[in-house]
Write an enzyme that holds these catalytic residues in place. Structure first.
Site, short mmCIF file in Angstrom:
data_model
loop_
_atom_site.label_atom_id
_atom_site.label_comp_id
_atom_site.label_asym_id
_atom_site.label_seq_id
_atom_site.Cartn_x
_atom_site.Cartn_y
_atom_site.Cartn_z
N GLU A 135 35.06 22.29 -32.27
CA GLU A 135 34.55 22.55 -33.37
C GLU A 135 35.31 23.76 -34.31
O GLU A 135 36.17 24.31 -33.75
CB GLU A 135 33.06 22.81 -32.98
CG GLU A 135 32.28 21.78 -32.58
CD GLU A 135 30.81 21.88 -32.41
OE1 GLU A 135 30.22 22.12 -33.24
OE2 GLU A 135 30.41 21.81 -31.15
N ARG A 174 32.57 28.22 -39.46
CA ARG A 174 31.48 27.45 -40.23
C ARG A 174 31.09 28.36 -41.76
O ARG A 174 31.02 27.54 -42.80
CB ARG A 174 30.21 27.54 -39.35
CG ARG A 174 29.28 26.65 -39.91
CD ARG A 174 28.11 26.50 -38.73
NE ARG A 174 28.71 25.62 -37.77
CZ ARG A 174 27.87 25.36 -36.74
NH1 ARG A 174 26.87 25.83 -36.32
NH2 ARG A 174 28.40 24.50 -35.60
N HIS A 178 24.90 25.30 -42.20
CA HIS A 178 25.78 24.34 -41.77
C HIS A 178 26.66 23.73 -42.76
O HIS A 178 25.87 23.28 -43.81
CB HIS A 178 25.25 23.42 -40.69
CG HIS A 178 26.02 22.58 -39.82
ND1 HIS A 178 26.81 21.80 -40.17
CD2 HIS A 178 26.05 22.85 -38.57
CE1 HIS A 178 27.49 21.05 -39.39
NE2 HIS A 178 27.19 21.61 -38.11
N HIS A 203 20.76 26.58 -41.34
CA HIS A 203 20.86 26.13 -40.01
C HIS A 203 20.78 27.06 -38.65
O HIS A 203 20.00 26.62 -37.77
CB HIS A 203 22.28 25.76 -39.83
CG HIS A 203 22.59 25.09 -38.35
ND1 HIS A 203 22.27 23.89 -38.01
CD2 HIS A 203 23.83 25.39 -37.59
CE1 HIS A 203 22.79 23.42 -37.02
NE2 HIS A 203 23.68 24.33 -36.53
N ARG A 232 27.89 32.89 -36.44
CA ARG A 232 27.96 32.36 -34.89
C ARG A 232 29.10 31.50 -34.94
O ARG A 232 29.34 30.53 -35.73
CB ARG A 232 26.63 31.80 -34.62
CG ARG A 232 26.61 30.85 -33.30
CD ARG A 232 25.46 30.18 -32.71
NE ARG A 232 24.97 29.50 -33.81
CZ ARG A 232 25.31 28.04 -33.70
NH1 ARG A 232 25.82 27.74 -32.72
NH2 ARG A 232 24.83 27.26 -34.65
C1 SIN Z 1 27.38 20.96 -34.89
O1 SIN Z 1 27.09 20.14 -33.86
O2 SIN Z 1 27.83 20.81 -35.71
C2 SIN Z 1 26.29 21.96 -34.65
C3 SIN Z 1 26.41 22.64 -33.36
C4 SIN Z 1 26.15 24.26 -33.70
O3 SIN Z 1 25.18 24.56 -34.30
O4 SIN Z 1 26.71 24.96 -32.74
#
Ligand code: SIN
Length: 530
Positions: free
Chosen positions: A118, A283, A234, A342, A377
């Site tokens: 991610e 993010r 998010h 988020h 985060r």
């Molecule tokens: C996601 O799956 O994009 C969210 C995961 C997260 O908030 O760490």
């Protein structure tokens, strides 16, 4: 009027990953535990987590806890407490093993779990379950373990006050049911695991129960909050045309980890030239880039194109179903997405064992500020933190209660009038003034609007308790955001667009004294535990 009273060694408030992990750990240490949860036990955010759990299991060449820490530090914009973060990340493998011991099943062969990537991660290190249903599997396994252990769970009860004695130490918890009937749990230890604050905004990936209850309970009990200006948006919540406000389905970042790309409505990349990691930048960077592009184009959404991801609908069934519900075929069509509130990166200040500055009060999970997240985060560090800190906090409670104990007999609290804002007006004000791209005038206007939408009265029903919490939390966030005159991580100031070295190690703190909030700063490495 209090309708019933009971006693416990530990009252856990919340039934997500941190709360249930803590409750199971404490019960196995021999404590009498009651879990209080204001809705159904699985109504919180844990069930909605998609991407997975970021953890270095040691079986992938080239990855290490040190690399995971380096990514966490880089994502966190200079405010991560490296000491705290290092111990939490290092405890990850044992925490995931314990969860598997409770029956959680992850994707891939048991001795070589599948891993994805991610935003902000330099390696494939995110374990997942059910493709993109990791949180649902975590919650399922922990609730099943809770039933097997015959833990006492009290659903439908909102925590309305942490009760403290004349010396400031915890003596119990007051709760209210849907109709406002009060109950009282006398206990020397209370652990807040109440989750997040998404309901401060009109659109959020959080379920409706994320109403900042823990921030308010902690402030009123005398605890310190830190880093609360850092609300993570998010980048890719599903944009549902004409859906109105409320929960926006998440479109997991793991899709980009598997090759999906972001484009604006003119077909151009959104992140090219913005960050070396492009669409897999941390993010905060991606969410801010999308927000800027939406502003430039006057568009409502950008596109996430996942059509090149192999077997995408089978690998991401939750996202595929949410897309199908609005007539989008994940395998064939680009998906309309936009940022949504988020995750709270800050919260109730705790030490490495989940202790707050209030004797007898612990906090774990999203409600807490351990120093792991800093200003932003790193993806999928949250379930890991909930597992590690839930366990550690419960172990610490067990150690604390092993010594001599005071016999507490809390008195029911007087019904104190507090400001309670109209929720829709509060959410509109926060969305206008305290989202990505805030400025001094907008923050002040939001504060005025929340105040104007408030009446002062004693909370009676669950909705009152929630709205009072949202009102106090909004003012705390606005005050912290107003004081940080720079842009860092999730805190993007339109009037202070640069990161300022003056704030390099400074965490904001908020405390409540009487009915006034006070904002200060502390060294981010120490977090300000009293
Ligand atoms: C996601 O799956 O994009 C969210 C995961 C997260 O908030 O760490």
């Amino acid at each position: 009027m209090t309708r019933w009273e009971t006693t416990a060694d530990l009252v856990v408030v919340g039934s997500g990953v941190a709360g249930l992990t803590a409750a199971l750990t404490a019960a196995r240490a021999g404590l009498r535990v009651v879990v209080v949860t204001k809705d159904a036990p699985d109504a919180g955010s844990t069930r909605w987590a998609q991407g997975g759990i970021a953890v270095v299991l040691g079986d992938i060449t080239g990855d290490s806890v040190a690399a995971h820490l380096a990514d966490t530090l880089a994502a966190g914009g200079g405010l991560v407490d490296a000491g705290a973060a290092g111990t939490i990340l290092a405890a990850g493998p044992a925490a995931v093993a314990a969860l598997r011991g409770e029956g959680a099943v992850f994707d891939g062969p048991p001795d070589a779990l599948a891993r994805t990537r991610e935003g902000g991660h330099s390696a494939l290190r995110v374990v997942h379950a059910g493709g993109d249903a990791t949180g649902a599997e975590v919650e399922r396994a922990l609730l099943a373990a809770t039933r097997r252990a015959e833990l006492v769970v009290l659903p439908g009860h909102a925590a309305s006050a942490v009760l403290t004695g004349p010396d400031g130490a915890v003596e119990g918890l007051e709760v209210r049911d849907e109709d406002g009937r009060a109950g009282l749990l006398a206990a020397p230890a209370v652990l807040l695991a109440t989750g997040g604050v998404g309901a401060l905004y009109e659109t959020t990936t959080n379920p409706t129960v994320a109403t900042a209850d823990g921030w308010a309970l902690a402030l009123r009990a005398g605890a310190t909050l830190a880093d609360v200006e850092f609300v993570q948006f998010h980048p890719t919540a599903l944009h549902v045309p004409d859906a109105g406000k409320g929960r926006a389905p998440l479109v997991t970042e793991a899709l980009r980890g598997e090759g999906a790309v972001l484009r604006d409505t003119g077909g151009r990349s959104v992140t090219a030239g913005v960050h070396p990691l492009g669409d897999l930048a941390p993010r905060d960077v991606v969410a801010a880039a999308i927000t800027r592009r939406l502003g430039e184009l006057g568009a409502e959404h950008v596109w996430l194109d996942a059509t090149g991801v192999p077997d995408v609908a089978a690998r991401f069934p939750t996202v595929a179903a949410a897309c199908a519900a609005i007539g989008v075929d994940l395998a064939r069509d680009p998906v309309p997405v936009r940022p949504a509130a988020h995750y709270a990166c800050g919260g109730v200040v705790t030490d490495d064992h989940g202790r707050t500055g209030v004797p007898g009060l612990w906090a774990a999970g999203e409600v807490a500020r351990t120093g792991l997240h800093g200003a932003n985060r790193l993806a999928s560090n949250s379930l890991l933190e909930g597992l590690v800190m839930g366990r550690r906090a419960a172990e610490d409670v067990a150690r604390a209660l092993a010594g001599p104990r005071r016999l507490a007999s809390p008195t029911p609290p007087a019904a104190v009038p507090v400001p309670i804002a109209d929720r829709a007006a509060l959410q509109a004000a926060m969305t206008r003034g305290a989202a990505i791209g805030r400025d001094a005038a907008g923050l002040a206007a939001a504060s005025d609007a929340v105040e104007a939408a408030s009446t002062v009265r004693a909370p009676r029903t669950r909705a009152d308790v929630e709205d009072a919490a949202l009102t106090l939390a909004a003012h705390a966030l606005l005050a912290a955001a107003g004081s940080r005159t720079e842009t860092r991580g999730c805190h993007v100031r339109a009037d202070h667009p640069r990161t300022d070295d003056h704030w390099q190690r400074a965490s904001s703190t908020v405390v409540l004294s009487g009915d006034r909030l006070h904002v200060g700063t502390t060294d981010a490495r120490h977090g300000g535990v009293a």
